[in-house]
Design an enzyme around this catalytic site. Structure first.
Site, PDB file in Angstrom:
ATOM      1  N   CYS A 190       6.349   4.652  11.989  1.00 41.23           N
ATOM      2  CA  CYS A 190       6.921   3.386  13.138  1.00 41.23           C
ATOM      3  C   CYS A 190       7.580   3.863  13.287  1.00 41.23           C
ATOM      4  O   CYS A 190       8.378   2.527  14.843  1.00 41.23           O
ATOM      5  CB  CYS A 190       7.649   2.864  11.525  1.00 41.23           C
ATOM      6  SG  CYS A 190       6.795   1.358  10.194  1.00 41.23           S
ATOM      7  N   ASN A 234       2.771  -5.359   9.109  1.00 41.34           N
ATOM      8  CA  ASN A 234       3.534  -4.494   9.914  1.00 41.34           C
ATOM      9  C   ASN A 234       2.834  -3.422  11.170  1.00 41.34           C
ATOM     10  O   ASN A 234       1.996  -3.502   9.755  1.00 41.34           O
ATOM     11  CB  ASN A 234       4.577  -3.756   8.737  1.00 41.34           C
ATOM     12  CG  ASN A 234       5.284  -2.128   9.653  1.00 41.34           C
ATOM     13  OD1 ASN A 234       4.962  -1.897  10.453  1.00 41.34           O
ATOM     14  ND2 ASN A 234       6.309  -1.747   8.925  1.00 41.34           N
ATOM     15  N   HIS A 270      11.658  -3.265  15.834  1.00 40.15           N
ATOM     16  CA  HIS A 270      10.298  -2.252  15.002  1.00 40.15           C
ATOM     17  C   HIS A 270      10.213  -3.285  13.218  1.00 40.15           C
ATOM     18  O   HIS A 270      11.076  -3.740  12.434  1.00 40.15           O
ATOM     19  CB  HIS A 270      10.093  -1.122  14.225  1.00 40.15           C
ATOM     20  CG  HIS A 270       8.949  -0.342  13.255  1.00 40.15           C
ATOM     21  ND1 HIS A 270       7.552  -1.105  13.601  1.00 40.15           N
ATOM     22  CD2 HIS A 270       9.162  -0.463  11.982  1.00 40.15           C
ATOM     23  CE1 HIS A 270       7.337  -0.918  12.204  1.00 40.15           C
ATOM     24  NE2 HIS A 270       8.133  -1.097  11.355  1.00 40.15           N
TER      25      HIS A 270
HETATM   26  N1  COA Z   1       3.623 -10.055  -5.157  1.00 40.03           N
HETATM   27  C1  COA Z   1       4.530 -10.174  -6.177  1.00 40.03           C
HETATM   28  N2  COA Z   1       5.103  -9.260  -6.491  1.00 40.03           N
HETATM   29  C2  COA Z   1       4.872  -7.999  -6.130  1.00 40.03           C
HETATM   30  C3  COA Z   1       4.749  -7.658  -4.672  1.00 40.03           C
HETATM   31  C4  COA Z   1       3.678  -8.595  -4.200  1.00 40.03           C
HETATM   32  N3  COA Z   1       2.772  -8.141  -3.021  1.00 40.03           N
HETATM   33  N4  COA Z   1       5.396  -6.768  -4.511  1.00 40.03           N
HETATM   34  C5  COA Z   1       6.293  -5.812  -5.634  1.00 40.03           C
HETATM   35  N5  COA Z   1       6.062  -7.674  -6.378  1.00 40.03           N
HETATM   36  C6  COA Z   1       7.047  -6.896  -7.555  1.00 40.03           C
HETATM   37  C7  COA Z   1       7.305  -5.767  -7.931  1.00 40.03           C
HETATM   38  O1  COA Z   1       6.108  -5.357  -8.920  1.00 40.03           O
HETATM   39  C8  COA Z   1       8.412  -5.938  -8.994  1.00 40.03           C
HETATM   40  O2  COA Z   1       7.730  -6.871 -10.215  1.00 40.03           O
HETATM   41  P1  COA Z   1       8.684  -6.610 -11.015  1.00 40.03           P
HETATM   42  O3  COA Z   1      10.715  -6.455 -11.822  1.00 40.03           O
HETATM   43  O4  COA Z   1       8.196  -7.160 -12.227  1.00 40.03           O
HETATM   44  O5  COA Z   1       8.985  -4.425 -11.896  1.00 40.03           O
HETATM   45  C9  COA Z   1       8.963  -6.879  -7.778  1.00 40.03           C
HETATM   46  O6  COA Z   1       8.387  -7.374  -7.466  1.00 40.03           O
HETATM   47  C10 COA Z   1      10.222  -6.652  -7.223  1.00 40.03           C
HETATM   48  O7  COA Z   1       9.668  -5.439  -7.021  1.00 40.03           O
HETATM   49  P2  COA Z   1      10.739  -4.270  -5.998  1.00 40.03           P
HETATM   50  O8  COA Z   1       9.669  -3.607  -5.301  1.00 40.03           O
HETATM   51  O9  COA Z   1      12.424  -4.471  -6.288  1.00 40.03           O
HETATM   52  O10 COA Z   1      11.118  -5.523  -4.520  1.00 40.03           O
HETATM   53  P3  COA Z   1      12.018  -5.364  -3.498  1.00 40.03           P
HETATM   54  O11 COA Z   1      12.724  -6.730  -3.578  1.00 40.03           O
HETATM   55  O12 COA Z   1      12.156  -3.928  -2.905  1.00 40.03           O
HETATM   56  O13 COA Z   1      10.837  -5.548  -2.247  1.00 40.03           O
HETATM   57  C11 COA Z   1       9.902  -4.415  -0.374  1.00 40.03           C
HETATM   58  C12 COA Z   1       9.909  -4.888  -2.002  1.00 40.03           C
HETATM   59  C13 COA Z   1       8.244  -3.298  -0.301  1.00 40.03           C
HETATM   60  C14 COA Z   1       9.510  -5.568   0.214  1.00 40.03           C
HETATM   61  C15 COA Z   1      11.336  -4.210  -0.406  1.00 40.03           C
HETATM   62  O14 COA Z   1      11.874  -3.004  -0.811  1.00 40.03           O
HETATM   63  C16 COA Z   1      11.083  -3.997   1.493  1.00 40.03           C
HETATM   64  O15 COA Z   1      10.808  -4.552   2.186  1.00 40.03           O
HETATM   65  N6  COA Z   1      11.258  -2.538   1.529  1.00 40.03           N
HETATM   66  C17 COA Z   1      11.561  -1.979   3.160  1.00 40.03           C
HETATM   67  C18 COA Z   1       9.968  -1.616   3.056  1.00 40.03           C
HETATM   68  C19 COA Z   1       9.495  -1.540   5.065  1.00 40.03           C
HETATM   69  O16 COA Z   1      10.420  -2.138   5.763  1.00 40.03           O
HETATM   70  N7  COA Z   1       8.794  -0.270   4.843  1.00 40.03           N
HETATM   71  C20 COA Z   1       8.391  -0.684   6.168  1.00 40.03           C
HETATM   72  C21 COA Z   1       9.456   0.455   6.816  1.00 40.03           C
HETATM   73  S1  COA Z   1       8.830   0.843   8.582  1.00 40.03           S
END
Ligand code: COA
Length: 334
Positions: A115, A291, A261
């Site tokens: 990224c 992304n 980004h």
């Molecule tokens: N659709 C529906 N539910 C989903 C899902 C999707 N696409 N992806 C995950 N879930 C569920 C999970 O299984 C979890 O369920 P549970 O509580 O029953 O176990 C719940 O949603 C919460 O998951 P979690 O991973 O804790 O969510 P979050 O609030 O942390 O959001 C991201 C997930 C990935 C959006 C968040 O962590 C994030 O934005 N991280 C940074 C990612 C990023 O920017 N990456 C690029 C870096 S350059």
């Protein structure tokens, strides 16, 4: 010492748009979850069976950038290509661009900084211009993610986020020492390499081991510790932006446009609020592209420029954070 400035910009995304509702048909997800957590409404994915690749998309973006710079392919002295999804394990995509655009046998390097790839690529090109070695450098960021994602419920935490696309710019020598790239700041912290990673196929974990696992080994899909990435991203973004502003004796109020980004809209908004930036000081387009990793900043920069959001003499701030971890920033006086 010379300065370098951007003289041409272009981007290319595949025609095929995949909405959040399209994803609902192949995995247990929903539009509300995706928009609320990431801001993404749709992304472009190369359809199965297409001939398009990371290199071909990069070439399309490059053609636009070269034309807008008023140059021909033969005016380019060097190619810097940032991607985590190259067409081949080796060689890199840079050499493919030399061939696809029928260029002279100029040098070409690939940058593997995920990224932060475009920030690293721009900074690398800037150094070559500053030393006087090259006059016009083609800098590309391109990613073909969709073919490598786990598009099942198992992979939903990652696969809904990423999109395909490419952007390119021409970095050219300028005698004007007040304009162009003012600084770049680059960082890494390898102890977190496995928090956002594709483990294999790698030379220590090669294809036969994956085949022998009879489907149990899925280390060829991206793994992301989303919460941990999020927490680190917001800290590092803020740090590296402050570092850049301090180095240039600029204040937050001097920023005309900040292009982060496009990792996640919530990360961008968090950083915006932390820095107290007005809405017109930041440009986000993750809603429509997802992304696109090394392509995201250059796609957004090109789109913002096309919309007339960047004017002569503007202070433009670029910053990124991602797998590695790596992060960095570039400040440009346009
Ligand atoms: N659709 C529906 N539910 C989903 C899902 C999707 N696409 N992806 C995950 N879930 C569920 C999970 O299984 C979890 O369920 P549970 O509580 O029953 O176990 C719940 O949603 C919460 O998951 P979690 O991973 O804790 O969510 P979050 O609030 O942390 O959001 C991201 C997930 C990935 C959006 C968040 O962590 C994030 O934005 N991280 C940074 C990612 C990023 O920017 N990456 C690029 C870096 S350059």
């Amino acid at each position: 010492m010379y300065n370098s400035k951007i003289t041409g910009l272009g981007f290319y995304v595949p025609d095929n748009i995949v909405t959040n509702s399209d994803l609902e048909k192949v995995m247990d997800t929903n539009d509300e979850w995706i928009q609320e957590r990431t801001g993404i409404k749709e992304r472009h994915w190369i359809p199965k069976g297409s001939d398009e690749t990371t290199a071909t998309m990069g070439a399309e973006a490059a053609k636009i950038a070269i034309e807008r710079a008023g140059l021909t392919n033969n005016d380019i002295d060097f190619i810097v290509f940032a991607t985590l999804s190259p067409d081949y394990y080796f060689p890199g995509c840079g050499v493919q661009i030399q061939e696809m655009l029928d260029m002279k046998t100029i040098g070409a390097i690939d940058i593997r900084n995920q990224c932060s790839g475009f920030i690293y690529a721009l900074s690398t090109a800037d150094q070559f211009i500053k030393t006087g070695m090259y006059k016009n450098i083609l800098v590309i960021g391109s990613e073909y993610h969709s073919n490598g994602l786990d598009k099942t419920t198992r992979g939903r935490g990652v696969s809904v986020i990423f999109g395909d696309g490419a952007g390119a710019c021409i970095l050219s020598r300028t005698e004007d020492d007040k304009k162009g790239i003012l600084s770049s700041h680059l960082h890494s912290e390898g102890k977190y390499a496995e928090e956002l990673v594709v483990i294999s196929p790698s030379i220590k974990h090669w294809v036969p081991e994956i085949i022998d696992s009879n489907g149990k080994d899925i280390s060829y899909f991206p793994y992301m510790n989303g919460t941990f990435v999020f927490k680190n991203a917001i800290v590092r973004f803020s740090e590296v932006i402050k570092e850049a502003l301090t180095a240039n004796e600029l204040a937050v109020t001097d920023i005309d446009l900040f292009i982060p980004h496009q990792a996640n809209l919530r990360i961008s908004q968090f950083v915006q609020h932390k820095l107290k930036l007005r809405d017109d000081q930041i440009y986000n387009n993750i809603m429509n592209y997802g992304n696109t990793t090394a392509a995201s900043i250059i796609i957004a920069l090109t789109e913002a420029w096309e919309m007339g959001k960047i004017k002569d003499d503007d202070i433009v701030l670029l910053a990124a954070f991602g797998s590695g971890f790596t992060w960095g920033s570039v400040i440009i006086r346009w």
